[in-house]
Design a protein around this motif. Structure first.
Motif, mmCIF file in Angstrom:
data_model
loop_
_atom_site.group_PDB
_atom_site.id
_atom_site.type_symbol
_atom_site.label_atom_id
_atom_site.label_comp_id
_atom_site.label_asym_id
_atom_site.label_seq_id
_atom_site.Cartn_x
_atom_site.Cartn_y
_atom_site.Cartn_z
ATOM 1 N N ALA A 144 -4.914 103.516 37.109
ATOM 2 C CA ALA A 144 -4.687 104.008 35.831
ATOM 3 C C ALA A 144 -5.236 103.366 34.457
ATOM 4 C CB ALA A 144 -3.786 104.422 35.570
ATOM 5 N N PRO A 145 -5.133 102.325 34.085
ATOM 6 C CA PRO A 145 -6.031 101.263 33.274
ATOM 7 C C PRO A 145 -7.335 100.677 33.271
ATOM 8 C CG PRO A 145 -4.318 100.422 34.969
ATOM 9 C CD PRO A 145 -4.106 100.844 35.653
ATOM 10 N N ALA A 146 -7.882 101.458 34.260
ATOM 11 C CA ALA A 146 -9.251 101.440 34.370
ATOM 12 C C ALA A 146 -9.750 102.356 34.036
ATOM 13 C CB ALA A 146 -9.316 101.464 36.184
ATOM 14 N N GLY A 147 -9.635 103.434 32.439
ATOM 15 C CA GLY A 147 -10.206 104.316 32.271
ATOM 16 C C GLY A 147 -10.734 105.528 32.419
ATOM 17 N N LEU A 148 -10.857 105.515 33.871
ATOM 18 C CA LEU A 148 -10.662 106.801 35.407
ATOM 19 C C LEU A 148 -10.125 108.059 34.520
ATOM 20 C CD1 LEU A 148 -11.613 104.697 38.065
ATOM 21 C CD2 LEU A 148 -13.842 105.774 36.513
ATOM 22 N N ASP A 149 -10.932 108.918 35.185
ATOM 23 C CA ASP A 149 -9.791 109.855 35.043
ATOM 24 C C ASP A 149 -9.040 111.193 36.366
ATOM 25 O OD1 ASP A 149 -11.699 111.772 36.970
ATOM 26 O OD2 ASP A 149 -13.698 111.926 35.191
ATOM 27 N N ALA A 150 -8.760 110.496 36.455
ATOM 28 C CA ALA A 150 -7.916 111.837 37.916
ATOM 29 C C ALA A 150 -8.635 111.808 38.467
ATOM 30 C CB ALA A 150 -6.725 112.837 37.775
ATOM 31 N N ARG A 151 -9.376 112.761 38.624
ATOM 32 C CA ARG A 151 -11.086 112.890 39.474
ATOM 33 C C ARG A 151 -11.441 111.452 40.456
ATOM 34 N NH1 ARG A 151 -14.073 117.950 39.327
ATOM 35 N NH2 ARG A 151 -15.877 116.261 38.150
ATOM 36 N N ALA A 152 -11.564 111.082 39.399
ATOM 37 C CA ALA A 152 -12.035 109.585 39.536
ATOM 38 C C ALA A 152 -11.696 109.076 40.643
ATOM 39 C CB ALA A 152 -13.295 109.262 38.719
ATOM 40 N N ARG A 153 -10.070 108.518 40.436
ATOM 41 C CA ARG A 153 -9.144 107.535 40.874
ATOM 42 C C ARG A 153 -9.125 106.997 42.177
ATOM 43 N NH1 ARG A 153 -4.332 107.962 37.451
ATOM 44 N NH2 ARG A 153 -4.847 109.378 36.342
ATOM 45 N N LEU A 154 -9.237 108.887 41.598
ATOM 46 C CA LEU A 154 -8.684 110.077 43.907
ATOM 47 C C LEU A 154 -10.379 108.942 44.827
ATOM 48 C CD1 LEU A 154 -7.408 110.646 46.018
ATOM 49 C CD2 LEU A 154 -8.466 113.074 44.684
#
Length: 233
Positions: free
Chosen positions: A137-147
């Motif tokens: 979450a703190p990485a600055g990626l959107d939810a889909r990119a994190r997944l």
């Protein structure tokens, strides 16, 4: 496979006499069998024999081997050692999670092979996924990119462990120690790289000789993966 039918009803009470076994017991025996003899050894007949039941009676608990595999994957997913909350240092947390995945897959050598066949996510796997998304979450990626990032990272870990295990099996089959084979490979490569034909290989071999072990190599590749997957941040 219908996940809505699989997970909420894993231990649905039945009328009549109490069941002699449970899905958790059956799954634990299947995991133990796979750990000892490999995934191909896990059959309904073999698992039934381990719990002292008839093969047909096993189907009243688990309808097929595919379902059993889902239960096995989710059970070992519960063995991930994770803190309750991320530290906030997402790179360090993600690195540690990947190292824990590697340790888990080495404890259960069948897991890298089983993961691509997984059709659904059970409660333990969902807990790991939720933690990974919180880490990122703190990485600055959107939810889909994190997944997607965590999915690709898990694939990298599984592939790396599969390679490690295959190399170890090769040394056993050859009847030599891993050190013996590595030294033989190194001598061969050094001999072909001494001339001018393979200057890039010679340079790479010099760098590789400075590694202190498998963990160092894994960490180095892991850092590259994390850098590449989060380059857009």
């Amino acid at each position: 496979m219908d996940p809505e039918a699989l997970w909420p009803t894993a231990e649905r009470p039945r009328r009549g006499r109490p069941p002699a076994h449970s899905r958790a017991e059956i799954t634990a025996e299947a995991v133990a069998l796979a750990d000892a003899e490999g995934l191909t050894a896990v059959t309904m007949r073999a698992v039934a024999a381990r719990i002292g039941a008839g093969t047909m009676s096993l189907y009243s608990y688990v309808p097929n081997k595919e379902t059993l595999l889902e239960l096995m994957i989710d059970q070992v997913s519960g063995d991930h050692r994770m803190p309750r909350e991320p530290s906030g240092d997402w790179r360090a947390d993600l690195r540690q999670l990947a190292r824990e995945q590697r340790a888990l897959m080495r404890r259960h050598p069948w897991l890298p092979t089983a993961l691509p066949a997984r059709q659904t996510l059970g409660p333990n796997a969902l807990t790991v996924l939720e933690y990974a998304l919180a880490v990122l979450a703190p990485a600055g990626l959107d939810a889909r990119a994190r997944l997607e990032t965590f999915t690709l990272l898990t694939g990298f870990v599984a592939s790396h462990v599969s390679y490690e295990l295959a190399q170890e099996q090769a040394t056993v089959a050859a009847g030599r120690t891993s050190r013996d084979l590595l030294e033989a490979q190194a001598r061969h490569l050094r001999s072909v790289a001494t001339g001018d034909s393979y200057p890039h290989l010679a340079e790479a071999l010099t760098a590789a000789s400075q590694d202190s072990g498998d963990q160092e190599a894994f960490d180095r590749l892991l850092d590259r993966m994390i850098d590449g997957l989060t380059a857009a941040v």
